[in-house]
Write an enzyme that holds these catalytic residues in place. Structure first.
Site, PDB file in Angstrom:
ATOM      1  N   CYS A   1       1.006  -7.849  11.593  1.00  0.00           N
ATOM      2  CA  CYS A   1       1.368  -8.084  13.001  1.00  0.00           C
ATOM      3  C   CYS A   1       0.793  -9.411  13.498  1.00  0.00           C
ATOM      4  O   CYS A   1       0.649  -9.618  14.705  1.00  0.00           O
ATOM      5  CB  CYS A   1       0.875  -6.960  13.895  1.00  0.00           C
ATOM      6  SG  CYS A   1       1.869  -5.476  13.806  1.00  0.00           S
TER       7      CYS A   1
ATOM      8  N   ARG B   1       2.035 -12.255  -0.529  1.00  0.00           N
ATOM      9  CA  ARG B   1       0.714 -12.605   0.005  1.00  0.00           C
ATOM     10  C   ARG B   1       0.148 -13.873  -0.614  1.00  0.00           C
ATOM     11  O   ARG B   1       0.481 -14.236  -1.742  1.00  0.00           O
ATOM     12  CB  ARG B   1      -0.267 -11.464  -0.302  1.00  0.00           C
ATOM     13  CG  ARG B   1       0.126 -10.114   0.280  1.00  0.00           C
ATOM     14  CD  ARG B   1      -0.371  -9.957   1.678  1.00  0.00           C
ATOM     15  NE  ARG B   1       0.106  -8.723   2.323  1.00  0.00           N
ATOM     16  CZ  ARG B   1      -0.500  -8.180   3.358  1.00  0.00           C
ATOM     17  NH1 ARG B   1      -1.591  -8.696   3.866  1.00  0.00           N
ATOM     18  NH2 ARG B   1       0.003  -7.102   3.936  1.00  0.00           N
TER      19      ARG B   1
ATOM     20  N   ARG C   1       0.832  -1.196   0.000  1.00  0.00           N
ATOM     21  CA  ARG C   1       0.000   0.000   0.000  1.00  0.00           C
ATOM     22  C   ARG C   1       0.870   1.251   0.000  1.00  0.00           C
ATOM     23  O   ARG C   1       1.931   1.275   0.615  1.00  0.00           O
ATOM     24  CB  ARG C   1      -0.895   0.030   1.250  1.00  0.00           C
ATOM     25  CG  ARG C   1      -2.110  -0.876   1.159  1.00  0.00           C
ATOM     26  CD  ARG C   1      -3.017  -0.734   2.352  1.00  0.00           C
ATOM     27  NE  ARG C   1      -2.396  -1.261   3.560  1.00  0.00           N
ATOM     28  CZ  ARG C   1      -1.833  -0.536   4.501  1.00  0.00           C
ATOM     29  NH1 ARG C   1      -1.841   0.784   4.425  1.00  0.00           N
ATOM     30  NH2 ARG C   1      -1.287  -1.108   5.544  1.00  0.00           N
TER      31      ARG C   1
ATOM     32  N   SER D   1      -1.349  -3.833  10.201  1.00  0.00           N
ATOM     33  CA  SER D   1      -1.067  -4.770   9.111  1.00  0.00           C
ATOM     34  C   SER D   1       0.235  -5.525   9.381  1.00  0.00           C
ATOM     35  O   SER D   1       1.205  -4.933   9.861  1.00  0.00           O
ATOM     36  CB  SER D   1      -0.927  -4.008   7.789  1.00  0.00           C
ATOM     37  OG  SER D   1      -2.112  -3.332   7.494  1.00  0.00           O
TER      38      SER D   1
ATOM     39  N   TYR E   1      -1.712  -3.597  -6.661  1.00  0.00           N
ATOM     40  CA  TYR E   1      -1.429  -4.408  -5.475  1.00  0.00           C
ATOM     41  C   TYR E   1      -2.459  -4.272  -4.362  1.00  0.00           C
ATOM     42  O   TYR E   1      -2.846  -3.167  -3.987  1.00  0.00           O
ATOM     43  CB  TYR E   1      -0.051  -4.042  -4.900  1.00  0.00           C
ATOM     44  CG  TYR E   1       0.541  -5.183  -4.114  1.00  0.00           C
ATOM     45  CD1 TYR E   1       1.330  -6.140  -4.746  1.00  0.00           C
ATOM     46  CD2 TYR E   1       0.252  -5.364  -2.771  1.00  0.00           C
ATOM     47  CE1 TYR E   1       1.831  -7.214  -4.046  1.00  0.00           C
ATOM     48  CE2 TYR E   1       0.750  -6.449  -2.069  1.00  0.00           C
ATOM     49  CZ  TYR E   1       1.547  -7.370  -2.707  1.00  0.00           C
ATOM     50  OH  TYR E   1       2.038  -8.442  -2.027  1.00  0.00           O
TER      51      TYR E   1
ATOM     52  N   HIS F   1     -10.465  -2.364  11.801  1.00  0.00           N
ATOM     53  CA  HIS F   1      -9.385  -3.199  11.289  1.00  0.00           C
ATOM     54  C   HIS F   1      -9.139  -4.337  12.293  1.00  0.00           C
ATOM     55  O   HIS F   1      -8.153  -4.333  13.020  1.00  0.00           O
ATOM     56  CB  HIS F   1      -8.138  -2.316  11.134  1.00  0.00           C
ATOM     57  CG  HIS F   1      -7.033  -2.934  10.351  1.00  0.00           C
ATOM     58  ND1 HIS F   1      -5.729  -2.536  10.474  1.00  0.00           N
ATOM     59  CD2 HIS F   1      -7.030  -3.920   9.421  1.00  0.00           C
ATOM     60  CE1 HIS F   1      -4.968  -3.250   9.665  1.00  0.00           C
ATOM     61  NE2 HIS F   1      -5.732  -4.091   9.012  1.00  0.00           N
TER      62      HIS F   1
ATOM     63  N   LYS G   1      -9.486  -2.241   2.098  1.00  0.00           N
ATOM     64  CA  LYS G   1      -9.206  -1.085   2.957  1.00  0.00           C
ATOM     65  C   LYS G   1     -10.014   0.139   2.525  1.00  0.00           C
ATOM     66  O   LYS G   1     -10.467   0.920   3.364  1.00  0.00           O
ATOM     67  CB  LYS G   1      -7.723  -0.763   2.936  1.00  0.00           C
ATOM     68  CG  LYS G   1      -6.806  -1.943   3.206  1.00  0.00           C
ATOM     69  CD  LYS G   1      -7.001  -2.543   4.566  1.00  0.00           C
ATOM     70  CE  LYS G   1      -5.974  -3.650   4.777  1.00  0.00           C
ATOM     71  NZ  LYS G   1      -6.082  -4.285   6.076  1.00  0.00           N
TER      72      LYS G   1
HETATM   73  O1  SAT Z   1      -2.486  -4.486   1.053  1.00  0.00           O
HETATM   74  S1  SAT Z   1      -3.511  -4.615   2.073  1.00  0.00           S
HETATM   75  O2  SAT Z   1      -3.986  -3.307   2.500  1.00  0.00           O
HETATM   76  O3  SAT Z   1      -4.633  -5.356   1.550  1.00  0.00           O
HETATM   77  C1  SAT Z   1      -2.903  -5.486   3.395  1.00  0.00           C
HETATM   78  C2  SAT Z   1      -2.743  -4.754   4.661  1.00  0.00           C
HETATM   79  O4  SAT Z   1      -2.157  -3.682   4.713  1.00  0.00           O
HETATM   80  O5  SAT Z   1      -3.216  -5.265   5.692  1.00  0.00           O
HETATM   81 MN    MN Z   2      -5.082  -5.401   7.363  1.00  0.00          MN
END
Ligand code: SAT
Ligand code: MN
Length: 638
Positions: free
Chosen positions: A308, A422, A111, A306, A255, A284, A264
């Protein structure tokens, strides 16, 4: 007049021709490719006037060669895979069943928070008072004028020679009163295929739209730069949200959260605005069901930044005998108090977009049992036998190809899989998916966990004294940066409620909204702060984590039953001596895990005060200032 041309019905036969369309071949080549493949798409007739208007406007702007309305069928999925293979965008992983590997442009791997904006007439809707006219750490503001400019500088003609896909999608089970609908328009078949996993898409959603016309408009284009197979435009990437118009516009990145706009952008940024308007919470948070040895089942929601370990907690295999964990969701919770005053949560998603590195048979066996079928892997390493590998899965096998497609050289310090690589897998195939995970009413939430990566100073678990104190704990959350966004290094960042990159409106107002949840007659969940990541002086983790976290959940649930197994500290309640079940664990230094170093906490209070002052100012609710004062007092007199 716009002509709709669907991906033809006999998908597989014609996929090659369609692929040429999506590849952006010349107009003449198109005419040839198109000959005989123009089949009227029955879905087009099914579009409601509002959806049709959105599609026509987007097509007029982006000028695609071809428009395809997704029906969500298996045949369509097959055609998308064909298209992507012909484009060189994905390859099959023959070791598994229906698994695929994508390598992105190395500049499009996470992101991009610096390029993510929220638009409103009034800056204060987005940015707390203290940052008026300045850059804010809690949300980037963009004016309507610059919003329009950003679109007009990027979108005109950006889909020339390509297929424009229209994805009707539902966040949450189709038809649930807690669910919401969106329509994403994109020129990326990877996005379509991923949205098919991550959300519910297709005809059934169009059907639902005929009953209620409202939807969030999501326009996405990847741009015209990038590497073969992964078009993007990193220099011009922008992710825009306009809550007042229920609109999301994203350009230049394919992405994850930048392009799968249900996640998000919709479920959190726009979702938080809608939730506030309608009196609920878009957070979240993962959601899990926990059955204790007495057979009683409770659900908890948990907020972590994110990368964690949310997915690990969401699919945990408890080490404590008699406990069972079942997964409702691993990333996002939409929660609303019902007429009986019970907080009920749904997972608005339909799949897991989980961080691959670190996932193994030891850390997350349930994820390992989930991801090796019907999955798209992005930026992981590839094995000689057509499988995948990432750091932390097992010892590195011979002959790996790294995430950039190069032979992996273990002597170099660069990883084989990108740290933010991912897996994208259907939630339904998780072996411990909860029976109620698609319940239209949601599941009842007994406790809320908050946490982050805190290498020092922060105890394993602390219970908030009450709701207000819990909201303060959320407001003052901090965590070490991870690879999920563009930050690097081990810097500890403020990340209130793990929502810092995802607030759709003024954070001060968000806190007021949270405080306003506490009302007579409601069963307020207890709130806890947890930290699995505390280290000793040698940098070794003090707590084993993963399945052993069930010991913390055990204490949390006993506290939900009001068992007096706690004691008061300056920070809140922690387990009374002997109350945390550590039976069978070796070398746990409880005093270090739970110590509250005075100097550390005075600095922490100062850092939080500075943050509140500089980033929020007069928009911070008085209740939160009071809690901060209370904490300072408690710590000083410790
Ligand atoms: O890239 S994403 O926003 O889907 C993953 C994340 O940041 O938790
Ligand atoms: Mn997330």
């Amino acid at each position: 007049m716009l002509h709709f041309k669907a991906i033809p019905e006999d998908y597989v036969l014609k996929a090659a021709k369609c692929a040429q369309l999506a590849l952006g071949c010349s107009r003449a080549a198109h005419q040839t490719a198109l000959r005989g493949v123009t089949v009227p798409n029955p879905q087009i007739a099914a579009l409601t006037p509002k959806v049709r208007a959105f599609v026509e406007r987007s097509a007029a702007l982006c000028q695609p060669e071809h428009v395809h309305v997704c029906d969500g069928s298996e045949a369509e999925a097959g055609a998308l895979l064909q298209v992507m293979q012909l484009q060189g965008a994905i390859k099959r992983l023959p070791k598994y069943d229906n698994c695929w590997l994508t390598r992105t442009d190395p500049a499009d791997v996470a992101r991009v928070e610096s390029r993510t904006f929220i638009c409103s007439e009034d800056e204060r809707d987005v940015v707390p008072a203290a940052r008026a006219g300045q850059k804010s750490a809690l949300g980037n503001y963009i004016s309507p004028k610059l919003y329009d400019k950003a679109i007009s500088e990027r979108f005109p003609g950006c889909m020339r020679g390509r297929t424009m896909y229209v994805i009707p999608f539902s966040m949450g089970p189709v038809g649930s009163p807690l669910s919401k609908i969106g329509v994403e328009i994109t020129d990326s078949p990877y996005v379509v295929y991923s949205m098919r996993i991550m959300t519910r898409i297709g005809s059934k959603v169009l059907e639902a739209l005929r009953k209620d016309e409202n939807f969030v408009r999501c326009l996405h284009a990847v741009g015209t730069q990038g590497t073969p197979g992964w078009p993007c435009d990193p220099a011009n990437t922008i992710i825009l949200h306009k809550p007042i118009d229920n609109e999301i516009v994203s350009y230049g990145s394919g992405y994850g959260g930048n392009s799968l706009l249900g996640k998000k952008c919709f479920a959190l940024r726009l979702g938080s605005v809608i939730a506030r308007r309608e009196g609920w919470l878009a957070e979240h948070m993962l959601i899990v069901g926990i059955t204790d040895p007495k057979g009683r089942k409770r659900y908890i929601a948990a907020a972590f930044p994110s990368a964690c370990g949310k997915t690990n907690l969401a699919m945990m295999t408890p080490t404590l005998p008699g406990y069972k964990v079942e997964c409702v969701g691993d990333d996002i919770a939409w929660m609303k108090f019902d007429e009986n005053g019970v907080l009920r949560a749904i997972n608005p998603e339909n799949g897991f977009f989980g961080v691959a590195p670190g996932t193994s048979a030891t850390t997350n066996p349930m994820a390992m049992a989930t991801v090796f079928k019907n999955t798209v892997f992005t930026n992981v390493a590839e094995t000689k036998d057509g499988g995948v590998w990432w750091e932390g899965m097992s010892p590195a096998p011979e002959g790996l190809t790294d995430w950039k497609g190069q032979p992996f050289d273990p002597s170099k310090k660069t990883p084989a899989a990108h740290p933010n690589s991912r897996f994208c897998s259907p939630a339904a195939q998780c072996p411990i998916i909860d029976d109620n995970w698609e319940s239209a009413d949601g599941v009842p939430i007994s406790a809320i966990l908050l946490g982050g990566r805190r290498p020092s100073g922060v105890p394993l678990v602390v219970e908030a004294r009450d709701w207000k104190h819990g909201v303060f704990m959320g407001a003052s959350m901090r965590s070490e940066a991870t690879a999920a966004a563009e930050y690097s290094g081990k810097v500890v960042m403020h990340d209130p409620f793990a929502m810092r990159p995802f607030f759709g409106y003024n954070f001060g107002e968000y806190l007021k909204h949270w405080l306003s949840m506490a009302q007579p007659g409601r069963h307020m969940p207890k709130i806890f702060h947890v930290n699995w990541f505390r280290k000793d002086e040698q940098g070794k983790f003090l707590w084993p984590g993963f399945g052993e976290n069930s010991r913390v959940l055990d204490w949390v649930l006993r506290r939900c039953d009001n068992e007096p197994c706690h004691m008061e500290t300056p920070l809140g309640y922690v387990p009374a001596p002997g109350a945390l079940n550590t039976e069978g664990l070796k070398d746990i230094q409880m005093n270090k895990l739970f110590s509250i170093p005075k100097d550390f906490w005075i600095q922490e209070v100062d850092a939080v005060k500075k943050y509140f002052t500089e980033e929020v100012g007069e928009d911070l609710p008085n209740e939160i200032w009071d809690e901060l004062d209370k904490l300072r007092n408690n710590v000083q007199h410790n």
